[in-house]
Design an enzyme around this catalytic site. Structure first.
Site, PDB file in Angstrom:
ATOM      1  N   ARG A 117      -3.468 -14.189  28.652  1.00  0.00           N
ATOM      2  CA  ARG A 117      -3.802 -14.841  26.577  1.00  0.00           C
ATOM      3  C   ARG A 117      -3.643 -15.732  26.311  1.00  0.00           C
ATOM      4  O   ARG A 117      -2.508 -16.516  27.107  1.00  0.00           O
ATOM      5  CB  ARG A 117      -3.045 -13.068  26.004  1.00  0.00           C
ATOM      6  CG  ARG A 117      -3.290 -12.009  26.002  1.00  0.00           C
ATOM      7  CD  ARG A 117      -4.460 -11.587  25.001  1.00  0.00           C
ATOM      8  NE  ARG A 117      -5.272 -10.695  25.031  1.00  0.00           N
ATOM      9  CZ  ARG A 117      -6.080 -10.351  25.747  1.00  0.00           C
ATOM     10  NH1 ARG A 117      -6.448 -10.630  26.744  1.00  0.00           N
ATOM     11  NH2 ARG A 117      -6.484  -9.285  25.929  1.00  0.00           N
ATOM     12  N   GLU A 154      -9.967 -11.748  19.423  1.00  0.00           N
ATOM     13  CA  GLU A 154     -10.211 -10.522  20.475  1.00  0.00           C
ATOM     14  C   GLU A 154     -11.586 -10.282  19.897  1.00  0.00           C
ATOM     15  O   GLU A 154     -12.902 -10.167  20.168  1.00  0.00           O
ATOM     16  CB  GLU A 154      -9.601  -9.323  19.210  1.00  0.00           C
ATOM     17  CG  GLU A 154      -7.993  -9.340  19.669  1.00  0.00           C
ATOM     18  CD  GLU A 154      -8.349  -8.739  21.523  1.00  0.00           C
ATOM     19  OE1 GLU A 154      -8.849  -7.987  22.290  1.00  0.00           O
ATOM     20  OE2 GLU A 154      -7.468  -9.074  21.985  1.00  0.00           O
ATOM     21  N   TYR A 187     -11.644  -2.655  16.999  1.00  0.00           N
ATOM     22  CA  TYR A 187     -11.108  -3.738  16.820  1.00  0.00           C
ATOM     23  C   TYR A 187     -11.538  -5.249  15.861  1.00  0.00           C
ATOM     24  O   TYR A 187     -11.125  -5.153  15.177  1.00  0.00           O
ATOM     25  CB  TYR A 187      -9.650  -3.909  17.253  1.00  0.00           C
ATOM     26  CG  TYR A 187      -8.608  -5.350  16.164  1.00  0.00           C
ATOM     27  CD1 TYR A 187      -8.031  -4.959  15.135  1.00  0.00           C
ATOM     28  CD2 TYR A 187      -9.409  -6.348  16.570  1.00  0.00           C
ATOM     29  CE1 TYR A 187      -7.581  -6.034  14.118  1.00  0.00           C
ATOM     30  CE2 TYR A 187      -7.849  -7.369  16.429  1.00  0.00           C
ATOM     31  CZ  TYR A 187      -7.053  -6.871  15.389  1.00  0.00           C
ATOM     32  OH  TYR A 187      -7.046  -8.497  14.513  1.00  0.00           O
ATOM     33  N   SER A 216      -9.966 -12.969  14.199  1.00  0.00           N
ATOM     34  CA  SER A 216      -8.944 -13.048  15.788  1.00  0.00           C
ATOM     35  C   SER A 216      -9.882 -13.383  16.673  1.00  0.00           C
ATOM     36  O   SER A 216     -10.691 -13.118  16.375  1.00  0.00           O
ATOM     37  CB  SER A 216      -8.887 -11.396  15.600  1.00  0.00           C
ATOM     38  OG  SER A 216      -8.214 -11.389  16.843  1.00  0.00           O
ATOM     39  N   ASP A 262      -4.658  -1.187  -2.387  1.00  0.00           N
ATOM     40  CA  ASP A 262      -4.879  -0.705  -1.059  1.00  0.00           C
ATOM     41  C   ASP A 262      -6.661  -1.512  -0.548  1.00  0.00           C
ATOM     42  O   ASP A 262      -7.079  -1.136  -1.851  1.00  0.00           O
ATOM     43  CB  ASP A 262      -5.786   0.968  -1.345  1.00  0.00           C
ATOM     44  CG  ASP A 262      -4.987   0.825   0.484  1.00  0.00           C
ATOM     45  OD1 ASP A 262      -6.114   0.476   1.336  1.00  0.00           O
ATOM     46  OD2 ASP A 262      -4.883   2.425   0.572  1.00  0.00           O
ATOM     47  N   ARG A 288       0.763  -1.178  -0.095  1.00  0.00           N
ATOM     48  CA  ARG A 288      -0.151   0.067  -0.215  1.00  0.00           C
ATOM     49  C   ARG A 288       0.926   1.505   0.043  1.00  0.00           C
ATOM     50  O   ARG A 288       1.798   1.212   0.847  1.00  0.00           O
ATOM     51  CB  ARG A 288      -0.357   0.089   1.369  1.00  0.00           C
ATOM     52  CG  ARG A 288      -1.625   1.428   1.673  1.00  0.00           C
ATOM     53  CD  ARG A 288      -2.627   1.035   2.521  1.00  0.00           C
ATOM     54  NE  ARG A 288      -2.126   0.607   3.927  1.00  0.00           N
ATOM     55  CZ  ARG A 288      -1.217   1.904   4.656  1.00  0.00           C
ATOM     56  NH1 ARG A 288      -1.652   2.454   4.525  1.00  0.00           N
ATOM     57  NH2 ARG A 288      -0.544   1.096   5.207  1.00  0.00           N
TER      58      ARG A 288
END
Ligand code: GDP
Length: 328
Positions: A219, A129, A151, A127, A56, A33
């Site tokens: 984690r 997350e 996120y 993820s 991109d 990018r």
């Protein structure tokens, strides 16, 4: 010779995956990018055989052009704004890149393969997350998602969009729900590398203390080199699916500090670590621990490097790197 296109080629996983695929005889293309990308030299020196194409994730037509140039058999969508703490300050751009960027890439692949929707296999970097405020312990593929950061929310969008394109268009689109994976190539904004770098600098007398956030979060950490293997295995399956990729063990930030300091012979680090609210998050993911049994059973995947070895490897690398910097 199979061909692969990787987005996020400049990141930790992009580099490990490139090395893996090149070793398997792939022609590897990387999407890069922007003009004067600061990480271009790193990619060129680490994996000189990777061919680069400009594009991109927020620009669909650039992705279409990248597909026409690289004509891949496999697309690995690793590109994202990936730092959780930053995502609160930049929620819009995180949603554009980490969320809608996935839709752009899926749409580009769909339009590129209208003749045969399964022709190009697609991997989405989902993820842990996404589990956020965890609804089940350990977390598996079926666990309800409850993201705790912009996120995480953006990753949930990408995850469900990948499943939706698989179900709507018959695309071979798989989603890897990867738990935290680290290495000496990890960016210093992530806690493992922040600690390994600081511990090396303290050992070498270059720094007095580490300033940290929440030490009680837990984690499930593994080695990035092992985890890219799981990505590749997913795309070799006859049918696309979703997989948790994790070590199955959890450790707190305190355990991380214990392991890193122990590696340089320091048992009591209490005087060397200070906590500061600037590193606390508006909402925390308190506990992550993955159940990788599906990846083990279906893909035959298992990690080769445990937590203590990983931390030792990172501290060793930083001792070398920091000594070289001082020696210069
Ligand atoms: P994440 O799991 O993707 O957010 O990866 P990070 O490595 O950024 O953070 C892992 C955990 O470490 C989170 O629970 C953070 O709150 C905690 N943590 C504690 N102190 C720090 C710190 O100084 N920096 C970072 N990045 N994380 C910290």
């Amino acid at each position: 010779m199979p061909r692969a296109l990787i987005t996020g080629i400049t990141g930790q996983d992009g580099l490990y995956l490139s090395e893996l695929l090149l070793a398997k005889g792939y022609e590897v293309w990387g999407l890069i990018r922007g003009q004067n990308n600061p990480k271009l030299d790193l990619v060129r020196s680490t994996v000189p055989d990777v061919r680069l194409v400009t594009g991109d994730l927020t620009d669909l037509s650039s992705l279409m052009r990248a597909l026409s140039a690289s004509r891949p058999d496999e697309v690995y969508n690793l590109g994202a704004i990936s730092y959780v703490a930053y995502s609160w300050e930049n929620a819009m751009v995180t949603s554009e890149v980490t969320g809608k960027g996935v839709l752009n890439m899926l749409e580009a692949v769909r339009l590129h393969t209208l003749d045969d929707p399964g022709r190009v296999r697609f991997y989405q970097a989902s993820s842990s997350e996404m589990f956020g405020k965890v609804q089940e312990v350990p977390q598996r593929e079926s666990t309800l998602l409850w993201p705790r950061s912009p996120y995480g929310v953006a990753k949930v969008f990408g995850h469900y969009m990948t499943i939706n394109y698989r179900e709507s268009y018959g695309m071979h689109a798989s989603s890897g729900i990867l738990f935290n994976h680290e290495s000496p190539r990890r960016g210093p904004e992530f806690v493992t590398r922040k600690v390994s770098q600081a511990v090396a600098r303290i050992k070498l007398g270059l720094q007095d203390e580490i300033v940290m956030g929440n030490l009680d979060a837990k984690r499930d950490w593994g080695f990035a080199g092992d985890y890219v293997e799981a990505m590749w295995l997913m795309l070799q399956q006859p049918t696309a699916d979703d997989y948790v990729v994790a070590s199955g063990e959890t450790h707190s930030i305190r355990d991380l500090l214990d392991a890193a300091f122990a590696h340089v012979g320091i048992e009591d680090w209490s005087g060397l670590v200070r906590q500061d609210p600037q590193f606390m998050r508006p909402a925390e993911v308190e506990l992550l621990i993955g159940d990788p049994s599906k990846a083990r059973q279906v893909l035959g995947w298992k990690p080769s490097i445990d937590f203590a070895t990983l931390v030792g490897m990172m501290v060793e690398n930083d001792l070398r790197e920091q000594s070289d910097l001082v020696g210069r």
